[in-house]
Design an enzyme around this catalytic site. Structure first.
Site, PDB file in Angstrom:
ATOM      1  N   GLU A  22      -6.025  -8.329   0.865  1.00  0.00           N
ATOM      2  CA  GLU A  22      -6.269  -7.973   1.931  1.00  0.00           C
ATOM      3  C   GLU A  22      -8.006  -7.547   1.752  1.00  0.00           C
ATOM      4  O   GLU A  22      -8.465  -7.595   0.286  1.00  0.00           O
ATOM      5  CB  GLU A  22      -5.447  -6.395   2.251  1.00  0.00           C
ATOM      6  CG  GLU A  22      -4.389  -7.125   3.487  1.00  0.00           C
ATOM      7  CD  GLU A  22      -3.887  -5.653   3.571  1.00  0.00           C
ATOM      8  OE1 GLU A  22      -5.120  -4.435   4.367  1.00  0.00           O
ATOM      9  OE2 GLU A  22      -2.670  -4.948   3.866  1.00  0.00           O
ATOM     10  N   GLU A  27       1.276  -1.336  -0.222  1.00  0.00           N
ATOM     11  CA  GLU A  27      -0.342  -0.060   0.110  1.00  0.00           C
ATOM     12  C   GLU A  27       0.563   1.352   0.181  1.00  0.00           C
ATOM     13  O   GLU A  27       1.365   2.079   1.134  1.00  0.00           O
ATOM     14  CB  GLU A  27      -0.822   0.193   1.264  1.00  0.00           C
ATOM     15  CG  GLU A  27      -1.668  -1.273   1.437  1.00  0.00           C
ATOM     16  CD  GLU A  27      -2.685  -1.017   2.271  1.00  0.00           C
ATOM     17  OE1 GLU A  27      -4.335  -1.436   1.893  1.00  0.00           O
ATOM     18  OE2 GLU A  27      -2.653  -0.421   3.143  1.00  0.00           O
TER      19      GLU A  27
END
Length: 462
Positions: A358, A170
């Site tokens: 995720e 991320e």
């Protein structure tokens, strides 16, 4: 992990060889912050300076991973995404390798494989060695070079048994929450610095990808991106333009350089108007960043609702949850149909295999008097998101697997221990693990390799 083919009829199912598992990260679950030669990370420093919950003990996964791996195996999982702690392996960020740190992950990889669980390590999940931060951290181009060298250490130690690697988790969150908003470590607040850091994170991904392909050509490598679909709040063209601009900021700024070898022109124009020339991009950088990965890791939680009203120095505003739309216990909209749209868009626009690295949400259910954790909200959301995933697969998206966030209730960064994302409840005082109803439901899906009804029996409610 071969991409699945387009299927003509909806099946609510998944292809053979699909990866089913869960995910964690080192700082959020390991604990043992001062053991076996681990040095401080920027999150140790950040939480100490601000008096926040820390990862000092976390879930004690460093010591308890064998029992946690047993739980995964009992639930039928065949994959586990975890992260390697850079300050545990190369404590100074560069130079000397800590044998005890490497030995921990060596044992863990072996233990996972013995249980039939594919290890999916992430090289960087935010716990930068503090020693590197003291030398400039991600504002320094040298940190990307240090990351490539650290990746080589991990590859040489584990690459004979690990065939799926994730690079930088991320980069949008690291650069924006850590360097523009100051909410995450190291707590800086400057847009230009945030963009510089984002570029260096992408350089680190590119350099690590290059090293993986040189050293382990049979391995697959991907980058896990936090992807937030942006929706205009009205049909007004100004809101639509604002949503597209926000998409450039959150999504295309990372997807386009990684998958197309260039930054999106409209977002470059916007940023240069705000901070001046992006003069840190050097010749050859985008060739390194744009050597396409084997897959993209998709981290999806919710959408962004965008209006054209400027806010926080950007020409759009992010609005709170729409009234009447279901939300998680953290207030995020629970919108599984957006998950399907995102996966179809990625397939259409980028034609790249995907791994769901995720997906999940906060439901803060606690054990009842009988000890059972009835997290019905997570059961419903999990089923709905897996249906959306299956429909995206039916529409042609090439999906390799699904890794739920998270295996354990853990340290949710700046939010501390107050938010529970786990399939497994962790008692903060005793470290006792309790398998939640959602984990039992997930086990039923894994066993069937298709989305099943959340009946009382399948959810462990009999």
């Amino acid at each position: 992990m071969s991409p699945n083919k387009h299927r003509e009829q909806p099946t609510n199912g998944f292809p053979p060889g699909f990866l089913w598992g869960a995910a964690t990260s080192s700082y959020q679950v390991e604990g043992a912050a001062r053991e076996d030669g681990r040095a401080p990370s920027i999150w140790d420093t950040f939480t100490a300076e601000r008096g926040m919950d820390s990862g000092e003990e976390a879930c004690d996964h460093y010591h308890r991973w064998p029992a946690d791996a047993d739980l995964m195996a009992q639930l039928g999982m065949n994959a586990y995404r975890f992260s390697l702690a850079w300050p545990r392996i190369v404590p100074d960020g560069t130079g000397a390798v800590n044998p005890a740190g490497l030995a921990h992950y060596d044992r863990m990889v072996d233990g996972l494989l013995e249980r039939g669980i594919t290890p999916v390590p992430t090289l960087y999940h935010w716990d930068l060695p503090q020693a590197l931060q003291d030398r400039g951290g991600w504002t320094s181009r040298a940190t990307a070079d240090a990351f490539a060298a650290y990746a080589e250490v991990c590859l040489d130690a584990l690459g004979d048994r690990v065939d799926t690697w994730l690079t930088v988790n991320e980069p949008w969150v690291v650069s924006v929450l850590g360097y523009r908003l100051g909410l995450h470590a190291p707590g800086e607040q400057d847009l230009r610095t945030s963009l510089l850091v984002a570029h260096h994170l992408l350089l680190a991904h590119g350099a690590a990808t290059q090293r993986i392909r040189e050293r382990r050509p049979a391995a697959r490598v991907g980058i896990p991106l936090s992807l937030f679909p942006n929706y205009p709040v009205t049909d007004d063209p100004a809101d639509a333009a604002a949503a597209w601009g926000s998409d450039g900021y959150t999504n295309r700024w990372f997807l386009d350089p990684v998958l197309r070898g260039r930054y999106p022109a409209d977002t470059v124009e916007l940023f240069e108007g705000l901070v001046g020339p992006l003069d840190w991009v050097r010749p050859g950088d985008l060739d390194l960043i744009g050597a396409r990965p084997d897959f993209v890791g998709v981290n999806y939680y919710t959408r962004r609702r965008i209006s054209a009203a400027p806010a926080d120095g950007l020409p759009w505003r992010v609005l709170p949850a729409q009234p009447g739309v279901p939300v998680t216990d953290s207030g995020w909209e629970d919108v599984p149909e957006v998950f399907q749209d995102l996966l179809v868009r990625l397939h259409r626009d980028y034609d790249i295999p995907l791994l769901i690295t995720e997906n999940g949400g906060v439901w803060n259910a606690e054990p009842g008097p009988d000890g059972r954790v009835r997290d019905a909200g997570r059961v419903r959301a999990l089923r709905a998101h897996l249906l959306a995933l299956s429909r995206a697969v039916d529409a042609g998206a090439q999906v390799l697997g699904y890794l739920h966030w998270s295996l354990l209730d853990n340290l949710e960064w700046a939010e501390g221990y107050g938010q529970r994302f786990g399939l497994v409840h962790v008692d903060r005082a005793t470290q006792r693990r309790t398998v939640k109803d959602s984990a039992r439901y997930y086990a039923a899906v894994i066993a069937a390799n298709r989305v099943v009804d959340d009946t009382d029996d399948l959810a462990g409610k009999a």
